[in-house]
Scaffold this active site. Structure first.
Site, PDB file in Angstrom:
ATOM      1  N   ILE A  10       0.830  -1.207   0.000  1.00  0.00           N
ATOM      2  CA  ILE A  10       0.000   0.000   0.000  1.00  0.00           C
ATOM      3  C   ILE A  10       0.868   1.261   0.000  1.00  0.00           C
ATOM      4  O   ILE A  10       0.666   2.163  -0.820  1.00  0.00           O
ATOM      5  CB  ILE A  10      -0.963  -0.007   1.212  1.00  0.00           C
ATOM      6  CG1 ILE A  10      -2.041  -1.075   1.030  1.00  0.00           C
ATOM      7  CG2 ILE A  10      -1.582   1.367   1.418  1.00  0.00           C
ATOM      8  CD1 ILE A  10      -2.918  -1.297   2.258  1.00  0.00           C
ATOM      9  N   GLU A  11       1.835   1.335   0.899  1.00  0.00           N
ATOM     10  CA  GLU A  11       2.660   2.543   0.974  1.00  0.00           C
ATOM     11  C   GLU A  11       3.507   2.726  -0.275  1.00  0.00           C
ATOM     12  O   GLU A  11       3.675   3.850  -0.758  1.00  0.00           O
ATOM     13  CB  GLU A  11       3.548   2.546   2.218  1.00  0.00           C
ATOM     14  CG  GLU A  11       4.275   3.872   2.367  1.00  0.00           C
ATOM     15  CD  GLU A  11       4.949   4.060   3.709  1.00  0.00           C
ATOM     16  OE1 GLU A  11       5.894   4.867   3.756  1.00  0.00           O
ATOM     17  OE2 GLU A  11       4.535   3.427   4.705  1.00  0.00           O
ATOM     18  N   THR A  12       4.011   1.640  -0.842  1.00  0.00           N
ATOM     19  CA  THR A  12       4.801   1.736  -2.070  1.00  0.00           C
ATOM     20  C   THR A  12       3.959   2.249  -3.227  1.00  0.00           C
ATOM     21  O   THR A  12       4.379   3.148  -3.963  1.00  0.00           O
ATOM     22  CB  THR A  12       5.403   0.358  -2.426  1.00  0.00           C
ATOM     23  OG1 THR A  12       6.293  -0.035  -1.385  1.00  0.00           O
ATOM     24  CG2 THR A  12       6.143   0.397  -3.752  1.00  0.00           C
TER      25      THR A  12
ATOM     26  N   SER B 108       3.274   5.910  -2.704  1.00  0.00           N
ATOM     27  CA  SER B 108       4.480   6.717  -2.881  1.00  0.00           C
ATOM     28  C   SER B 108       4.806   6.930  -4.348  1.00  0.00           C
ATOM     29  O   SER B 108       5.178   8.041  -4.760  1.00  0.00           O
ATOM     30  CB  SER B 108       5.668   6.059  -2.172  1.00  0.00           C
ATOM     31  OG  SER B 108       5.474   6.064  -0.780  1.00  0.00           O
TER      32      SER B 108
END
Length: 143
Positions: A65-67, A70
């Protein structure tokens, strides 16, 4: 039609191949599509990404999710600036032990210094997790 291509994402502000470096490479995260409305990446569920009881580890889902968020953030920031995760909230709904999971992020706030995305993670069209990511925009790369 995407407003930017996967090749554009790979070359925008990056001095490294983001898809073959660090955690992204270890998790096997690969891009699917992206535009200003959102972005999707996928990750193959392997034994190395599962917790001892055989289900996909929540930390791997959180990293996906964060990747994805980002990378999507680069569509909203100026050249030479970088997104830095400052907040992540994930809710897990269903366990997965094999196959491919797909993360799709959509922007909910795009400011000059903060960008927020809503994320869904699916497996065979079943929602397995969702969450929110807050990214700060910085003018220097944090090493």
């Amino acid at each position: 039609m995407p407003s930017f291509t996967i090749k554009d994402m790979q070359s925008h502000s990056f001095d490294i191949d983001i898809w073959n470096t660090g955690l992204v490479a270890r998790l096997g995260i690969t891009p699917l599509e992206g535009d200003t409305a959102g972005m999707s990446c996928q990750m193959e569920v392997t034994d190395n990404l599962c917790q001892p009881f055989g289900a996909l580890h929540g930390g791997a889902t959180a990293a996906l999710i964060e990747t994805t968020a980002s990378i999507a953030a680069f569509d909203y920031i100026e050249q030479g600036h970088y997104p830095v995760g400052v907040g992540l909230e994930v809710h897990h709904y269903h366990a997965v032990n094999a196959g491919t999971v797909v993360c799709t992020v959509k922007p909910t706030f795009t400011g000059r210094r903060l960008i927020t995305f809503y994320a869904t993670v699916t497996h065979d069209d079943t929602l397995i997790a969702d969450g929110h990511v807050n990214l700060a925009v910085t003018s220097r790369k944090n090493n």
